[in-house]
Scaffold this active site. Structure first.
Site, PDB file in Angstrom:
ATOM      1  N   SER A 145      -6.117   8.370   1.366  1.00  0.00           N
ATOM      2  CA  SER A 145      -4.341   8.105   1.542  1.00  0.00           C
ATOM      3  C   SER A 145      -3.982   8.834   2.065  1.00  0.00           C
ATOM      4  CB  SER A 145      -5.071   9.249  -0.359  1.00  0.00           C
ATOM      5  OG  SER A 145      -3.379   9.677  -0.370  1.00  0.00           O
ATOM      6  N   TYR A 158      -6.952  14.877  -7.240  1.00  0.00           N
ATOM      7  CA  TYR A 158      -6.828  13.636  -6.293  1.00  0.00           C
ATOM      8  C   TYR A 158      -6.480  14.337  -4.917  1.00  0.00           C
ATOM      9  CZ  TYR A 158      -5.185   8.639  -5.385  1.00  0.00           C
ATOM     10  OH  TYR A 158      -5.134   7.279  -4.351  1.00  0.00           O
TER      11      TYR A 158
HETATM   12  P1  NAP Z   1      -6.467   0.027  -9.032  1.00  0.00           P
HETATM   13  O1  NAP Z   1      -5.060  -1.122  -8.798  1.00  0.00           O
HETATM   14  O2  NAP Z   1      -5.824   0.957  -9.764  1.00  0.00           O
HETATM   15  O3  NAP Z   1      -7.135  -0.080  -8.433  1.00  0.00           O
HETATM   16  C1  NAP Z   1      -8.331   0.578  -9.163  1.00  0.00           C
HETATM   17  C2  NAP Z   1      -9.989  -0.324  -8.792  1.00  0.00           C
HETATM   18  O4  NAP Z   1     -11.111   1.313  -8.809  1.00  0.00           O
HETATM   19  C3  NAP Z   1     -10.338  -0.728  -9.942  1.00  0.00           C
HETATM   20  O5  NAP Z   1     -10.962  -2.524  -9.473  1.00  0.00           O
HETATM   21  C4  NAP Z   1     -11.458  -0.141 -10.616  1.00  0.00           C
HETATM   22  O6  NAP Z   1     -11.561  -0.906 -11.989  1.00  0.00           O
HETATM   23  C5  NAP Z   1     -12.036   1.144  -9.915  1.00  0.00           C
HETATM   24  N1  NAP Z   1     -11.948   2.099 -10.425  1.00  0.00           N
HETATM   25  C6  NAP Z   1     -11.851   2.807 -11.253  1.00  0.00           C
HETATM   26  N2  NAP Z   1     -12.332   3.616 -11.687  1.00  0.00           N
HETATM   27  C7  NAP Z   1     -13.857   3.636 -12.032  1.00  0.00           C
HETATM   28  C8  NAP Z   1     -15.169   3.133 -12.169  1.00  0.00           C
HETATM   29  N3  NAP Z   1     -15.305   4.345 -12.634  1.00  0.00           N
HETATM   30  N4  NAP Z   1     -16.258   2.999 -11.793  1.00  0.00           N
HETATM   31  C9  NAP Z   1     -16.022   1.713 -11.290  1.00  0.00           C
HETATM   32  N5  NAP Z   1     -14.432   1.008 -10.647  1.00  0.00           N
HETATM   33  C10 NAP Z   1     -12.887   2.292 -10.830  1.00  0.00           C
HETATM   34  O7  NAP Z   1      -5.112   0.572  -7.605  1.00  0.00           O
HETATM   35  P2  NAP Z   1      -5.729   0.693  -6.329  1.00  0.00           P
HETATM   36  O8  NAP Z   1      -4.193   1.209  -5.768  1.00  0.00           O
HETATM   37  O9  NAP Z   1      -5.813  -0.830  -6.070  1.00  0.00           O
HETATM   38  O10 NAP Z   1      -6.726   1.677  -5.741  1.00  0.00           O
HETATM   39  C11 NAP Z   1      -7.970   1.676  -4.992  1.00  0.00           C
HETATM   40  C12 NAP Z   1      -8.433   2.639  -4.694  1.00  0.00           C
HETATM   41  O11 NAP Z   1      -6.637   2.690  -3.406  1.00  0.00           O
HETATM   42  C13 NAP Z   1      -8.655   3.722  -4.390  1.00  0.00           C
HETATM   43  O12 NAP Z   1      -9.211   4.874  -4.145  1.00  0.00           O
HETATM   44  C14 NAP Z   1      -6.603   4.259  -3.985  1.00  0.00           C
HETATM   45  O13 NAP Z   1      -7.073   6.100  -4.863  1.00  0.00           O
HETATM   46  C15 NAP Z   1      -6.566   4.174  -3.221  1.00  0.00           C
HETATM   47  N6  NAP Z   1      -5.501   4.168  -3.029  1.00  0.00           N
HETATM   48  C16 NAP Z   1      -4.428   3.735  -3.651  1.00  0.00           C
HETATM   49  C17 NAP Z   1      -2.757   3.947  -2.976  1.00  0.00           C
HETATM   50  C18 NAP Z   1      -1.417   2.789  -3.195  1.00  0.00           C
HETATM   51  O14 NAP Z   1      -0.409   3.830  -3.462  1.00  0.00           O
HETATM   52  N7  NAP Z   1      -2.046   2.598  -4.260  1.00  0.00           N
HETATM   53  C19 NAP Z   1      -2.504   4.645  -1.447  1.00  0.00           C
HETATM   54  C20 NAP Z   1      -3.423   5.217  -1.652  1.00  0.00           C
HETATM   55  C21 NAP Z   1      -5.011   4.856  -1.585  1.00  0.00           C
HETATM   56  P3  NAP Z   1     -11.567  -0.943 -13.121  1.00  0.00           P
HETATM   57  O15 NAP Z   1      -9.870  -1.876 -13.295  1.00  0.00           O
HETATM   58  O16 NAP Z   1     -12.591  -1.310 -14.201  1.00  0.00           O
HETATM   59  O17 NAP Z   1     -10.582   0.545 -14.022  1.00  0.00           O
END
Ligand code: NAP
Length: 253
Positions: A145, A158
């Site tokens: 991140s 986080y």
């Molecule tokens: P998201 O749409 O909320 O996706 C998160 C994913 O993680 C979903 O598939 C969710 O599954 C899964 N997950 C959460 N808790 C879980 C658990 N206990 N067991 C199994 N799966 C779990 O968010 P995203 O932005 O795509 O995030 C993906 C990654 O990118 C994360 O690590 C996040 O921190 C990182 N990230 C995102 C951003 C951004 O700007 N979006 C920036 C930096 C880093 P469910 O739907 O079943 O909960």
């Protein structure tokens, strides 16, 4: 540039949290590059499964809650049983909890550290043991991140977890590089997913963020596609322990 450097035909990738957001885009990109996918989710990954199959690849639907490390041995066992091997692991699943540091609870601390850091380590360990048992190379891609580099605000667990992911990526690279395992990370900038819905819903924060992004727009999940294929492929064979920012220029400011 030789296109075959990025060819992943016949490879098997385990992608956590691929039912939505960045994980969905990464799983689909790896499939288009040739990977069969084992997706690890709590929820039904119907769109991702359909997209992987439309790309002509197999999709294995593994259900697990990564807030505990209990499912990890089963994830590796079931993937190897279905596909015979693992070549790529993408540690993408993650959550975020927002509150002032003065009010932050132990529950919000543990919940985020368990999914975003503890399971990342133990799944990497389990998959690295499989890479070594296969006597083959392997690629691990952790999702870091901007808060691996910066402090952020109102997201203490986080920031701690994602800063930990950057350090862990380096440590695992140091230990496993000589065993043919590349461990690297992608640090996404501000990408439009569920994870950032609250920020985009706050007009003031949304404006502040957009004003600071040199590219002038929020990232889209597909902006991660090329970097993920790169780090999964032979094109990055001499990269170890690097965290690659994909951020519209955010860190350059
Ligand atoms: P998201 O749409 O909320 O996706 C998160 C994913 O993680 C979903 O598939 C969710 O599954 C899964 N997950 C959460 N808790 C879980 C658990 N206990 N067991 C199994 N799966 C779990 O968010 P995203 O932005 O795509 O995030 C993906 C990654 O990118 C994360 O690590 C996040 O921190 C990182 N990230 C995102 C951003 C951004 O700007 N979006 C920036 C930096 C880093 P469910 O739907 O079943 O909960």
């Amino acid at each position: 540039m030789n296109a075959s450097l990025f060819d992943l035909s016949g490879k098997v990738a385990v992608v956590t949290g691929c039912n939505t957001g960045l994980g969905a885009a990464i799983a689909q990109a790896l499939a288009r590059a040739g990977c069969d996918i084992a997706g690890v989710n709590r929820s039904a990954p119907d769109q991702t499964a359909a997209a992987v199959q439309a790309a002509g690849r197999r999709y294995l639907d593994l259900r697990a809650d990564l807030s505990s490390i209990a499912p990890i041995s089963g994830i590796v066992r079931d993937t190897v049983q279905a596909y015979g091997r693992i070549d790529v692991l993408v540690n993408n699943a993650g959550i975020i909890r927002r509150n002032d540091a003065l009010d932050f609870t132990e529950e919000d601390w543990d919940a985020v550290l368990d999914v975003n850091l503890k399971s990342v380590f133990f799944l990497s360990q389990a998959v690295a043991r499989q890479f070594i048992a296969q006597d083959g190379p392997g690629k691990i891609i952790n999702i870091a991140s901007m808060l691996s580099f910066q402090g952020g605000i109102r997201v203490p667990s986080y920031t701690a977890a994602k800063s930990g992911v950057l350090g862990l990526t380096r440590l695992l690279a140091n230990e496993w590089a000589a065993r043919g395992i590349n461990v690297n990370a992608i640090a996404p900038g501000y990408i439009a997913t569920n994870n950032t819905a609250a920020l985009r819903g706050d007009a003031h924060r949304n404006r502040d963020i957009l004003d600071r992004i040199p590219a002038g727009r929020w990232g889209q999940p597909d902006d991660l596609a090329g970097p993920a294929v790169f780090l999964a492929s032979a094109a990055s064979d001499y990269m170890y322990g690097h965290t690659l920012a994909v951020d519209g220029g955010w860190l350059a400011r």
